[in-house]
Scaffold this motif. Structure first.
Motif, mmCIF file in Angstrom:
data_model
loop_
_atom_site.group_PDB
_atom_site.id
_atom_site.type_symbol
_atom_site.label_atom_id
_atom_site.label_comp_id
_atom_site.label_asym_id
_atom_site.label_seq_id
_atom_site.Cartn_x
_atom_site.Cartn_y
_atom_site.Cartn_z
ATOM 1 N N ASP A 138 13.977 -40.943 -99.939
ATOM 2 C CA ASP A 138 15.063 -39.988 -99.751
ATOM 3 C C ASP A 138 15.710 -40.154 -98.382
ATOM 4 O O ASP A 138 15.066 -40.586 -97.419
ATOM 5 C CB ASP A 138 14.551 -38.555 -99.883
ATOM 6 N N ALA A 139 16.975 -39.734 -98.292
ATOM 7 C CA ALA A 139 17.719 -39.842 -97.044
ATOM 8 C C ALA A 139 17.492 -38.672 -96.104
ATOM 9 O O ALA A 139 17.848 -38.741 -94.926
ATOM 10 C CB ALA A 139 19.220 -39.938 -97.349
ATOM 11 N N ASP A 140 16.912 -37.585 -96.601
ATOM 12 C CA ASP A 140 16.892 -36.333 -95.835
ATOM 13 C C ASP A 140 15.692 -36.182 -94.910
ATOM 14 O O ASP A 140 15.536 -35.150 -94.258
ATOM 15 C CB ASP A 140 16.957 -35.135 -96.783
ATOM 16 N N GLY A 141 14.828 -37.196 -94.838
ATOM 17 C CA GLY A 141 13.662 -37.119 -93.965
ATOM 18 C C GLY A 141 12.430 -36.504 -94.598
ATOM 19 O O GLY A 141 11.376 -36.445 -93.962
ATOM 20 N N SER A 142 12.534 -36.059 -95.847
ATOM 21 C CA SER A 142 11.360 -35.481 -96.502
ATOM 22 C C SER A 142 10.291 -36.539 -96.744
ATOM 23 O O SER A 142 9.091 -36.238 -96.743
ATOM 24 C CB SER A 142 11.760 -34.816 -97.828
ATOM 25 N N HIS A 143 10.722 -37.769 -96.960
ATOM 26 C CA HIS A 143 9.804 -38.908 -97.023
ATOM 27 C C HIS A 143 9.801 -39.568 -95.654
ATOM 28 O O HIS A 143 10.837 -40.041 -95.190
ATOM 29 C CB HIS A 143 10.257 -39.917 -98.079
ATOM 30 N N GLN A 144 8.659 -39.595 -95.023
ATOM 31 C CA GLN A 144 8.567 -40.103 -93.658
ATOM 32 C C GLN A 144 8.373 -41.631 -93.671
ATOM 33 O O GLN A 144 7.348 -42.114 -94.155
ATOM 34 C CB GLN A 144 7.408 -39.436 -92.935
ATOM 35 N N PRO A 145 9.332 -42.376 -93.157
ATOM 36 C CA PRO A 145 9.216 -43.842 -93.176
ATOM 37 C C PRO A 145 8.008 -44.351 -92.401
ATOM 38 O O PRO A 145 7.554 -45.471 -92.644
ATOM 39 C CB PRO A 145 10.529 -44.309 -92.547
ATOM 40 N N GLU A 146 7.489 -43.545 -91.491
ATOM 41 C CA GLU A 146 6.287 -43.937 -90.751
ATOM 42 C C GLU A 146 5.070 -44.052 -91.678
ATOM 43 O O GLU A 146 4.068 -44.688 -91.319
ATOM 44 C CB GLU A 146 5.996 -42.921 -89.639
ATOM 45 N N GLN A 147 5.145 -43.461 -92.854
ATOM 46 C CA GLN A 147 4.041 -43.532 -93.813
ATOM 47 C C GLN A 147 4.210 -44.652 -94.833
ATOM 48 O O GLN A 147 3.323 -44.888 -95.650
ATOM 49 C CB GLN A 147 3.893 -42.180 -94.537
ATOM 50 N N LEU A 148 5.322 -45.369 -94.783
ATOM 51 C CA LEU A 148 5.565 -46.463 -95.721
ATOM 52 C C LEU A 148 4.467 -47.518 -95.700
ATOM 53 O O LEU A 148 4.092 -48.034 -96.765
ATOM 54 C CB LEU A 148 6.927 -47.100 -95.438
ATOM 55 N N GLU A 153 0.375 -51.132 -98.288
ATOM 56 C CA GLU A 153 -1.017 -51.595 -98.304
ATOM 57 C C GLU A 153 -1.641 -51.378 -99.676
ATOM 58 O O GLU A 153 -2.321 -52.261 -100.210
ATOM 59 C CB GLU A 153 -1.823 -50.853 -97.231
ATOM 60 N N ALA A 154 -1.399 -50.205 -100.271
ATOM 61 C CA ALA A 154 -1.956 -49.906 -101.593
ATOM 62 C C ALA A 154 -1.340 -50.779 -102.678
ATOM 63 O O ALA A 154 -1.972 -51.050 -103.702
ATOM 64 C CB ALA A 154 -1.750 -48.426 -101.923
ATOM 65 N N LYS A 177 2.696 -44.430 -105.541
ATOM 66 C CA LYS A 177 3.407 -43.186 -105.304
ATOM 67 C C LYS A 177 2.875 -42.525 -104.040
ATOM 68 O O LYS A 177 1.658 -42.391 -103.875
ATOM 69 C CB LYS A 177 3.244 -42.216 -106.484
ATOM 70 N N GLY A 178 3.780 -42.130 -103.156
ATOM 71 C CA GLY A 178 3.394 -41.271 -102.057
ATOM 72 C C GLY A 178 3.202 -39.870 -102.614
ATOM 73 O O GLY A 178 4.146 -39.243 -103.095
ATOM 74 N N SER A 179 1.974 -39.384 -102.596
ATOM 75 C CA SER A 179 1.632 -38.175 -103.343
ATOM 76 C C SER A 179 1.411 -36.966 -102.442
ATOM 77 O O SER A 179 0.671 -37.034 -101.456
ATOM 78 C CB SER A 179 0.372 -38.427 -104.178
ATOM 79 N N ARG A 180 2.030 -35.869 -102.842
ATOM 80 C CA ARG A 180 1.834 -34.593 -102.150
ATOM 81 C C ARG A 180 0.554 -33.906 -102.576
ATOM 82 O O ARG A 180 0.072 -33.007 -101.876
ATOM 83 C CB ARG A 180 3.025 -33.675 -102.448
ATOM 84 N N TYR A 181 -0.012 -34.322 -103.719
ATOM 85 C CA TYR A 181 -1.039 -33.512 -104.353
ATOM 86 C C TYR A 181 -2.385 -34.195 -104.517
ATOM 87 O O TYR A 181 -3.276 -33.647 -105.154
ATOM 88 C CB TYR A 181 -0.535 -33.013 -105.714
ATOM 89 N N VAL A 182 -2.560 -35.401 -103.968
ATOM 90 C CA VAL A 182 -3.900 -35.959 -103.879
ATOM 91 C C VAL A 182 -4.528 -35.466 -102.575
ATOM 92 O O VAL A 182 -3.838 -34.916 -101.703
ATOM 93 C CB VAL A 182 -3.885 -37.504 -103.933
ATOM 94 N N LYS A 183 -5.820 -35.676 -102.428
ATOM 95 C CA LYS A 183 -6.519 -35.222 -101.229
ATOM 96 C C LYS A 183 -5.881 -35.838 -99.992
ATOM 97 O O LYS A 183 -5.698 -37.053 -99.902
ATOM 98 C CB LYS A 183 -7.997 -35.613 -101.303
#
Length: 272
Positions: A101-111, A116-117, A125-131
């Protein structure tokens, strides 16, 4: 074939950022992405934003060879923008294509966590709901919609993905070639689920890594009631089709078993 342990070429990564009226965000998100991931390329797919987002993206591209801009005719939805970006990237030989997303909700620092995965998966998927995952500054109704949509999806489709509607996703190029991009018709909220479901139906692997999702600081969310309704309807229809297929398969297996038992009984009677 599902992913193997072979290395994915991380020097051929394209991050696709769809935009519509993101003049307040596009320069920051592109700069953060390039700073945190110097080897990746960025494609801004702009839907002819009236606020000048496209012109800002052009300026960024003129100053950085790793930044590209796709100018689209008008607002056609998130899914259409990503599909256009996928075709653009596949046609230019990228090995990995990323939705962000363009709005910063997805942090590119976590890419880097997703990349790696992806060495051992076909889609990540970058997941909000896994541990370890979390959501910051979301109102309660957004949390309920997101959580409820995920639960409904898992129930309808029988999948184990914790965040099926999450939009921070990385794909191997071969995954996108396999799942049938030309058949995807979903728009916003449902598009991410559609891509996940198609990947799983092809027998490919979907991994999840925890991310911190942050509500946008500038601009307005593109979420609408129509997008949510589309997601619920499509998920329900997919679920009906999937469960019907399961019932048909069980019926065939049961019939085969009955015929097998009947044949055994007939053979025993013949011998006696």
């Amino acid at each position: 074939m599902p992913a193997t342990d072979t290395e994915v070429r991380l020097d051929k990564v394209l991050v696709i950022i769809p935009t519509y009226n993101e003049a307040e965000n596009v320069e920051t998100i592109v700069a953060r992405t390039r700073r945190a991931n110097p080897k990746v390329d960025v494609l801004v797919a702009d839907d002819n934003s009236p606020d000048g987002t496209g012109e800002i993206a052009d300026r960024l591209a003129s100053a950085d060879d790793h930044v590209h801009v796709m100018h689209r005719k008008g607002k056609e939805g998130l899914g259409a923008a990503y599909l256009a970006g996928f075709h653009w990237g596949l046609g230019r030989g990228y090995d990995v294509l990323v939705e962000m997303d363009a709005d910063g909700s997805h942090q590119p620092e976590q890419l880097p966590l997703l990349l790696e995965a992806l060495k051992h998966a076909d889609m990540v998927k970058g997941s909000r709901y896994v541990k370890g995952g979390s959501v910051v500054n979301w109102p309660m109704h957004r949390k309920l919609i997101s959580r409820g949509g995920g639960m409904w999806t898992r129930m309808c489709l029988g999948i184990g993905v914790k965040d099926p509607t999450g939009g921070f996703n990385a794909f191997r190029a071969n995954t996108l070639r396999t799942i049938g991009l030309d058949e995807v018709a979903s728009a916003g909220y449902c598009f991410q689920l559609d891509m996940t479901w198609r990947t799983l139906k092809k027998g490919l692997t979907v991994a999840e890594v925890p991310i911190e999702f942050i509500e946008r600081e500038y601009g307005h969310s593109k979420m609408s009631k129509d997008i949510v309704v589309e997601a619920l309807l499509r998920t329900t229809l997919w679920g009906v089709d999937y469960r019907s297929g399961q019932l048909k398969e069980l019926g065939h297996l049961a019939l085969e078993r009955v015929e097998q038992v009947a044949g055994n009984l007939k053979e025993r009677r013949r011998k006696h």
